[in-house]
Design a protein around this motif. Structure first.
Motif, PDB file in Angstrom:
ATOM      1  N   ILE A 186       0.832  -1.211   0.000  1.00 48.61           N
ATOM      2  CA  ILE A 186       0.000   0.000   0.000  1.00 48.61           C
ATOM      3  C   ILE A 186       0.859   1.251   0.000  1.00 48.61           C
ATOM      4  N   THR A 187       1.898   1.285   0.838  1.00 51.29           N
ATOM      5  CA  THR A 187       2.692   2.517   0.927  1.00 51.29           C
ATOM      6  C   THR A 187       3.477   2.773  -0.355  1.00 51.29           C
ATOM      7  N   LYS A 188       3.797   1.717  -1.104  1.00 52.15           N
ATOM      8  CA  LYS A 188       4.558   1.860  -2.348  1.00 52.15           C
ATOM      9  C   LYS A 188       3.677   2.170  -3.543  1.00 52.15           C
ATOM     10  N   ASP A 189       2.459   1.614  -3.563  1.00 51.92           N
ATOM     11  CA  ASP A 189       1.658   1.647  -4.782  1.00 51.92           C
ATOM     12  C   ASP A 189       0.363   2.451  -4.671  1.00 51.92           C
ATOM     13  N   SER A 190       0.225   3.276  -3.658  1.00 52.73           N
ATOM     14  CA  SER A 190      -1.009   4.057  -3.544  1.00 52.73           C
ATOM     15  C   SER A 190      -0.703   5.544  -3.578  1.00 52.73           C
ATOM     16  N   LEU A 191      -1.699   6.305  -3.981  1.00 55.99           N
ATOM     17  CA  LEU A 191      -1.581   7.760  -3.943  1.00 55.99           C
ATOM     18  C   LEU A 191      -2.915   8.354  -3.526  1.00 55.99           C
ATOM     19  N   ILE A 192      -2.835   9.537  -2.934  1.00 59.61           N
ATOM     20  CA  ILE A 192      -4.013  10.255  -2.450  1.00 59.61           C
ATOM     21  C   ILE A 192      -4.345  11.360  -3.449  1.00 59.61           C
ATOM     22  N   LEU A 193      -5.586  11.349  -3.939  1.00 60.59           N
ATOM     23  CA  LEU A 193      -6.022  12.318  -4.945  1.00 60.59           C
ATOM     24  C   LEU A 193      -6.705  13.522  -4.292  1.00 60.59           C
ATOM     25  N   PRO A 194      -6.772  14.650  -4.981  1.00 62.00           N
ATOM     26  CA  PRO A 194      -7.423  15.840  -4.419  1.00 62.00           C
ATOM     27  C   PRO A 194      -8.885  15.589  -4.089  1.00 62.00           C
ATOM     28  N   LEU A 195      -9.315  16.132  -2.954  1.00 68.64           N
ATOM     29  CA  LEU A 195     -10.725  16.077  -2.563  1.00 68.64           C
ATOM     30  C   LEU A 195     -10.946  17.115  -1.476  1.00 68.64           C
ATOM     31  N   HIS A 196     -11.749  18.127  -1.783  1.00 69.56           N
ATOM     32  CA  HIS A 196     -12.049  19.173  -0.806  1.00 69.56           C
ATOM     33  C   HIS A 196     -13.269  19.963  -1.282  1.00 69.56           C
ATOM     34  N   HIS A 197     -13.697  20.910  -0.453  1.00 74.47           N
ATOM     35  CA  HIS A 197     -14.958  21.603  -0.723  1.00 74.47           C
ATOM     36  C   HIS A 197     -14.901  22.519  -1.947  1.00 74.47           C
ATOM     37  N   GLU A 198     -13.703  22.903  -2.397  1.00 80.12           N
ATOM     38  CA  GLU A 198     -13.564  23.754  -3.581  1.00 80.12           C
ATOM     39  C   GLU A 198     -13.282  22.950  -4.850  1.00 80.12           C
ATOM     40  N   PHE A 199     -13.229  21.637  -4.724  1.00 76.92           N
ATOM     41  CA  PHE A 199     -12.894  20.752  -5.838  1.00 76.92           C
ATOM     42  C   PHE A 199     -14.119  20.578  -6.728  1.00 76.92           C
ATOM     43  N   THR A 200     -14.042  21.061  -7.955  1.00 81.06           N
ATOM     44  CA  THR A 200     -15.198  21.069  -8.846  1.00 81.06           C
ATOM     45  C   THR A 200     -15.235  19.812  -9.717  1.00 81.06           C
ATOM     46  N   ALA A 201     -16.372  19.593 -10.364  1.00 81.09           N
ATOM     47  CA  ALA A 201     -16.490  18.477 -11.302  1.00 81.09           C
ATOM     48  C   ALA A 201     -15.504  18.639 -12.453  1.00 81.09           C
ATOM     49  N   ASP A 202     -15.257  19.875 -12.876  1.00 76.67           N
ATOM     50  CA  ASP A 202     -14.288  20.125 -13.934  1.00 76.67           C
ATOM     51  C   ASP A 202     -12.883  19.753 -13.472  1.00 76.67           C
ATOM     52  N   ASP A 203     -12.556  20.105 -12.235  1.00 70.40           N
ATOM     53  CA  ASP A 203     -11.260  19.712 -11.664  1.00 70.40           C
ATOM     54  C   ASP A 203     -11.128  18.193 -11.656  1.00 70.40           C
ATOM     55  N   GLN A 204     -12.196  17.535 -11.237  1.00 67.18           N
ATOM     56  CA  GLN A 204     -12.167  16.079 -11.127  1.00 67.18           C
ATOM     57  C   GLN A 204     -11.999  15.427 -12.498  1.00 67.18           C
ATOM     58  N   ASP A 205     -12.700  15.956 -13.476  1.00 68.58           N
ATOM     59  CA  ASP A 205     -12.552  15.437 -14.844  1.00 68.58           C
ATOM     60  C   ASP A 205     -11.116  15.604 -15.333  1.00 68.58           C
ATOM     61  N   TYR A 206     -10.505  16.719 -14.990  1.00 70.65           N
ATOM     62  CA  TYR A 206      -9.127  16.991 -15.396  1.00 70.65           C
ATOM     63  C   TYR A 206      -8.174  15.982 -14.769  1.00 70.65           C
ATOM     64  N   VAL A 207      -8.323  15.729 -13.457  1.00 69.66           N
ATOM     65  CA  VAL A 207      -7.453  14.784 -12.752  1.00 69.66           C
ATOM     66  C   VAL A 207      -7.620  13.380 -13.326  1.00 69.66           C
ATOM     67  N   VAL A 208      -8.863  12.942 -13.479  1.00 74.73           N
ATOM     68  CA  VAL A 208      -9.112  11.593 -13.988  1.00 74.73           C
ATOM     69  C   VAL A 208      -8.656  11.486 -15.444  1.00 74.73           C
ATOM     70  N   GLY A 209      -8.771  12.572 -16.190  1.00 79.69           N
ATOM     71  CA  GLY A 209      -8.295  12.565 -17.570  1.00 79.69           C
ATOM     72  C   GLY A 209      -6.804  12.286 -17.664  1.00 79.69           C
ATOM     73  N   ILE A 210      -6.045  12.839 -16.740  1.00 83.74           N
ATOM     74  CA  ILE A 210      -4.602  12.567 -16.717  1.00 83.74           C
ATOM     75  C   ILE A 210      -4.342  11.095 -16.403  1.00 83.74           C
ATOM     76  N   LEU A 211      -5.074  10.558 -15.423  1.00 83.57           N
ATOM     77  CA  LEU A 211      -4.908   9.152 -15.074  1.00 83.57           C
ATOM     78  C   LEU A 211      -5.279   8.236 -16.234  1.00 83.57           C
ATOM     79  N   ARG A 212      -6.320   8.607 -16.962  1.00 84.87           N
ATOM     80  CA  ARG A 212      -6.735   7.805 -18.119  1.00 84.87           C
ATOM     81  C   ARG A 212      -5.700   7.894 -19.237  1.00 84.87           C
ATOM     82  N   GLU A 213      -5.149   9.073 -19.431  1.00 85.85           N
ATOM     83  CA  GLU A 213      -4.129   9.266 -20.468  1.00 85.85           C
ATOM     84  C   GLU A 213      -2.882   8.442 -20.139  1.00 85.85           C
ATOM     85  N   LEU A 214      -2.471   8.428 -18.889  1.00 90.00           N
ATOM     86  CA  LEU A 214      -1.303   7.629 -18.479  1.00 90.00           C
ATOM     87  C   LEU A 214      -1.551   6.151 -18.710  1.00 90.00           C
TER      88      LEU A 214
END
Length: 378
Positions: A347-375
């Motif tokens: 877990i400590t080697k292969d996990s990462l914590i993604l952004p999540l907070h009250h100012e995090f918009t759906a557009d922000d989330q799409d952008y983050v997931v888009g990078i993960l999908r592209e990778l």
């Protein structure tokens, strides 16, 4: 890049600023009436009988072990997969931390992983509700009772999480909580210990305040001279009324913040479902997490390492974090013997914590997931 997405932003506004200013204008800025009110309201919110405000969750863990007489010659089972303060608290009292492995899905110790490293010298277990993910409270509390050991619950991240339909603090012998800015509600720094036993709460209050038999607040409120006595060697682990004033406002936001975080987490889970090699954290069968941290486990089939993912996200303006640390891999614990910890190290080697907070918009989330999908396509 102009775009910058933070991994966490505390929810602080004018109400908190006004509450802090009112505390300052009152002239009572040390531990006082606002701390007492915060203790009562936080205990009620977490299903506990009594709250004892302290300077941090770390000092709360320390006091929990002192309260239960843990000391040199004793062993305390802890997860290595936790912020290092969990293990450090054991060393503060001169006891020996014994590292237990964790469950892959929840990141938490279980009855089986604790029992595997328990010995005749085990006096206590510190179990962590890791990242807000509740451990199986019913199973571990029952086991601890059967073993005759103290179960200290490290609920640093768990305000607003539930287990078996109750707040995670309900039914706990003793829990320690954090109000660091990375947590869902914050007082800047600060913490709380919750217990059901009124005698335990009384001694905890004494331990946090130099061992005095009467609190400074009660002494100053008295119309007659009070000559205090110092009943034992203790500590200065107090919270200020300025912090408590902010905490009271934050506590009123807790339910709404947790609901919002759970909505964002559910959308993450939906968006990530189609990406092979990424396993997002989910609720356990027995409870609900507050998603203080939303982590993703990277499987070999993803084809890109965790550190490469972090670097790509950072290059494109996204602040993510490595997964939960493993204390046994840190220099401070080099040389401490322990059983193999394969799940912890995975877990400590292969996990990462993604952004999540009250100012995090759906557009922000799409952008983050888009990078993960592209990778993944690379």
């Amino acid at each position: 890049m102009d775009r910058r997405i933070q991994v966490m932003i505390p929810m602080l506004g004018e109400e908190e600023a006004t509450a802090a200013a009112d505390a300052i204008r009152s002239g009572w800025v040390a531990q006082g009436p606002r701390v007492a009110r915060f203790e009562t309201e936080f205990a009620a919110a977490t299903g506990a009988g009594h709250g004892v405000a302290v300077s941090s969750c770390t000092t709360g863990l320390h006091l929990a072990l002192v309260l239960h007489g843990i000391g040199p010659g004793d062993e305390v089972v802890v997860p290595s997969l936790s912020f290092i303060a969990t293990a450090n608290a054991v060393r503060y009292v001169g006891a020996t931390p014994v590292f237990a492995d964790v469950d892959l899905a929840t990141g938490n110790v279980t009855v089986e992983t604790v029992d595997a490293v328990r010995t005749g010298r085990t006096r206590a277990v510190i179990a962590v509700h890791q990242g807000g993910m509740p451990f199986d409270t019913a199973a571990l509390r029952k086991a601890a009772d059967g073993w005759g050991v103290t179960l200290v619950e490290d609920a640093a991240c768990a305000a607003g999480s539930t287990a078996y339909g109750q707040p995670v603090g309900a039914g706990a012998a003793i829990s320690a909580w954090s109000f660091h800015p990375r947590k869902i509600i914050t007082t800047g720094e600060g913490g709380m210990v919750t217990v059901d036993d009124p005698a335990a709460a009384t001694r905890l209050r004494r331990l946090r305040e130099h061992g005095m038999n009467v609190s400074a607040a009660d002494r100053h409120a008295s119309k007659q001279p009070v000559i205090e006595a110092y009943l034992e060697t203790a500590f200065n682990y107090r919270m200020t009324d300025i912090q408590a004033a902010v905490g009271l406002v934050q506590l009123g936001r807790l339910a709404g913040l947790v609901a919002q975080r759970r909505e964002i987490a559910a959308r993450y889970q939906e968006l990530l479902a189609g990406i092979d090699g990424l396993t997002p954290v989910r609720d356990p069968a027995y409870g609900q997490t507050n998603y203080q941290s939303f982590w993703v486990l990277i499987d070999p089939t993803y084809g890109v390492s965790r550190d490469e993912v972090l670097a790509e996200l950072a290059a494109r303006g996204v602040s993510a974090r490595r997964g939960i640390m493993a204390a046994h891999l840190e220099p401070a614990y080099a040389g401490l013997a322990h059983d193999p910890l394969p799940v912890t190290e995975r877990i400590t080697k292969d996990s990462l914590i993604l952004p999540l907070h009250h100012e995090f918009t759906a557009d922000d989330q799409d952008y983050v997931v888009g990078i993960l999908r592209e990778l993944a396509r690379r």
